[in-house]
Design a protein around this motif. Structure first.
Motif, mmCIF file in Angstrom:
data_model
loop_
_atom_site.group_PDB
_atom_site.id
_atom_site.type_symbol
_atom_site.label_atom_id
_atom_site.label_comp_id
_atom_site.label_asym_id
_atom_site.label_seq_id
_atom_site.Cartn_x
_atom_site.Cartn_y
_atom_site.Cartn_z
ATOM 1 N N LEU A 28 -4.663 -3.115 3.747
ATOM 2 C CA LEU A 28 -6.178 -2.702 4.830
ATOM 3 C C LEU A 28 -6.345 -1.507 4.863
ATOM 4 O O LEU A 28 -6.738 -0.724 5.323
ATOM 5 C CB LEU A 28 -5.274 -3.791 6.115
ATOM 6 C CG LEU A 28 -7.013 -3.442 6.882
ATOM 7 C CD1 LEU A 28 -7.780 -3.610 6.496
ATOM 8 C CD2 LEU A 28 -6.717 -4.676 8.469
ATOM 9 N N SER A 29 -4.697 -0.536 5.265
ATOM 10 C CA SER A 29 -4.357 0.737 5.252
ATOM 11 C C SER A 29 -5.408 1.947 4.603
ATOM 12 O O SER A 29 -5.691 2.432 4.521
ATOM 13 C CB SER A 29 -2.895 0.803 5.772
ATOM 14 O OG SER A 29 -2.147 0.510 6.932
ATOM 15 N N ALA A 30 -4.748 1.005 2.941
ATOM 16 C CA ALA A 30 -5.547 2.368 2.205
ATOM 17 C C ALA A 30 -6.821 1.576 2.030
ATOM 18 O O ALA A 30 -7.660 2.559 1.877
ATOM 19 C CB ALA A 30 -4.664 1.182 1.093
ATOM 20 N N VAL A 31 -7.454 0.609 2.243
ATOM 21 C CA VAL A 31 -8.529 0.587 2.335
ATOM 22 C C VAL A 31 -9.446 2.101 3.340
ATOM 23 O O VAL A 31 -10.368 2.305 2.850
ATOM 24 C CB VAL A 31 -9.578 -0.465 2.544
ATOM 25 C CG1 VAL A 31 -10.952 -0.779 3.188
ATOM 26 C CG2 VAL A 31 -8.902 -1.656 1.172
ATOM 27 N N VAL A 32 -8.665 2.017 4.809
ATOM 28 C CA VAL A 32 -9.036 2.772 5.702
ATOM 29 C C VAL A 32 -9.556 4.353 4.964
ATOM 30 O O VAL A 32 -9.985 4.960 5.685
ATOM 31 C CB VAL A 32 -8.263 2.608 6.647
ATOM 32 C CG1 VAL A 32 -8.404 3.745 7.791
ATOM 33 C CG2 VAL A 32 -8.710 1.021 7.475
ATOM 34 N N VAL A 33 -8.131 4.386 4.240
ATOM 35 C CA VAL A 33 -7.915 6.139 4.375
ATOM 36 C C VAL A 33 -8.535 5.889 3.053
ATOM 37 O O VAL A 33 -9.795 7.019 2.977
ATOM 38 C CB VAL A 33 -6.278 6.209 3.415
ATOM 39 C CG1 VAL A 33 -6.659 7.461 2.716
ATOM 40 C CG2 VAL A 33 -5.338 5.852 4.290
ATOM 41 N N MET A 34 -9.094 4.900 2.188
ATOM 42 C CA MET A 34 -10.276 5.234 0.351
ATOM 43 C C MET A 34 -11.768 5.219 1.798
ATOM 44 O O MET A 34 -12.291 6.303 0.615
ATOM 45 C CB MET A 34 -10.130 4.143 0.499
ATOM 46 C CG MET A 34 -11.190 4.099 -1.244
ATOM 47 S SD MET A 34 -10.823 2.315 -2.177
ATOM 48 C CE MET A 34 -9.147 2.176 -1.078
#
Length: 318
Positions: free
Chosen positions: A120-126
């Motif tokens: 989820l954090s990776a998606v936000v950064v993405m």
């Protein structure tokens, strides 16, 4: 001169806050539980954790207080992207650390919920990178610029989750990850300077300063551990910086020690699962050196030296 002040600001504030944090954690009786499956580190029982929460928080607060952060739109978005990546993964690590303390156990987040939170954090950064129009490219030796298209989504997820877990696995000895992180972020600072990303240069000097302030209390024998709060955040920060600098290949060289640590765990797990044989005396590989009779200081110095040599090689190549 300003970067020296950035470094000193991060170091001094962290060094002043760390004794207070150690005292409060000891008073609360919330102290790290030593893994039963790891090497014999029971002499470290009772050492407070959550030191990473201090240096991460100091780095982010100081970074947003620096005038250079608001010099222009590019500077602000660079700091914002780093803050979101480091902050979100630090939050995941903090939940993990707090669960360990609350349960008085050596494990916190279960694997699947932790991976889901990291994803989820990776998606936000993405999404943030996409909104900032960071191009979906990799700058590769021989091949040159490679456009990933939709594969960029998979790459961002793999890169952030992979590097955050790699630094997390490396955090197993007093001072080991802190010293390696100083070297890795130092190398990234040189790359950022060459690329003209002055905001990243400034941020990294602050972060390296906070790590220096933390290491005063984390070198063998450690008075406090960084915990997953710090280790996950450091890996996420390195990953995002390499993306912003279009220097992902250089990070593979700069952070090769982290890669080897991760591979040692994967190889050991696969070998034991399928063949009931251990390739290494213990994984991650730094624990194997403990089995060989090396002291923590000897392992730290050896690993830091290798990390420094790799960083110099990467800078000479790129």
């Amino acid at each position: 001169m300003s970067v020296v002040l950035d470094f000193l600001l991060g170091m001094v504030i962290t060094a002043l806050l760390m004794p207070i944090t150690i005292k409060k954690l000891k008073q609360s009786k919330e102290q790290a539980v030593i893994r039963k499956l790891g090497p014999d580190h029971q002499q470290k029982a009772g050492t407070p954790s959550l030191g990473g929460a201090v240096f991460v928080l100091v780095a982010l607060v100081v970074a947003f207080c620096l005038p250079g952060t608001y010099a222009n739109g590019t500077a602000f978005t660079t700091i914002l992207t780093l803050a979101v990546a480091i902050g979100s993964f630090a939050l995941i690590g903090a939940v993990d650390d707090v669960l360990k303390l609350a349960r008085h156990a050596d494990d916190g987040f279960a694997f699947k919920p932790k991976l889901a939170a990291q994803s989820l954090s990776a998606v936000v950064v993405m999404l943030l990178l996409w909104s900032l129009h960071v191009p979906a490219i990799l700058n590769l030796p021989v091949f040159g610029v490679v456009y990933l298209g939709y594969f960029y989504v998979i790459f961002i997820w793999f890169w952030l989750v992979g590097w955050s877990n790699a630094t997390n696995l490396t955090d197993g000895l007093d001072g080991l990850l802190g010293g390696l992180a100083v070297i890795a972020y130092g190398a990234n600072t040189v790359l950022a300077w060459q690329a003209g990303s002055w905001s990243m240069v400034s941020f990294n000097f602050v972060l390296i300063g906070t790590l220096a302030g933390f290491l005063i209390f984390n070198l063998p024998k450690a008075k406090i551990f960084m915990g997953d709060t710090g280790s996950l955040a450091l890996g996420a920060g390195l990953a995002v910086e390499s993306i912003l600098l279009h220097a992902v290949i250089s990070l593979l060289i700069i952070g090769l020690v982290f890669v080897i640590e991760t591979l040692s765990v994967i190889i050991q797990t696969v070998s034991y699962h399928f063949f009931q044989k251990r390739v290494f005396p213990m994984s991650p590989i730094h624990h194997s050196f403990e089995k060989f009779g090396w002291s923590e200081w000897q392992i730290d110095i050896a690993f830091w030296s290798v990390g420094l040599i790799l960083a110099v090689i990467a800078l000479l190549i790129f």
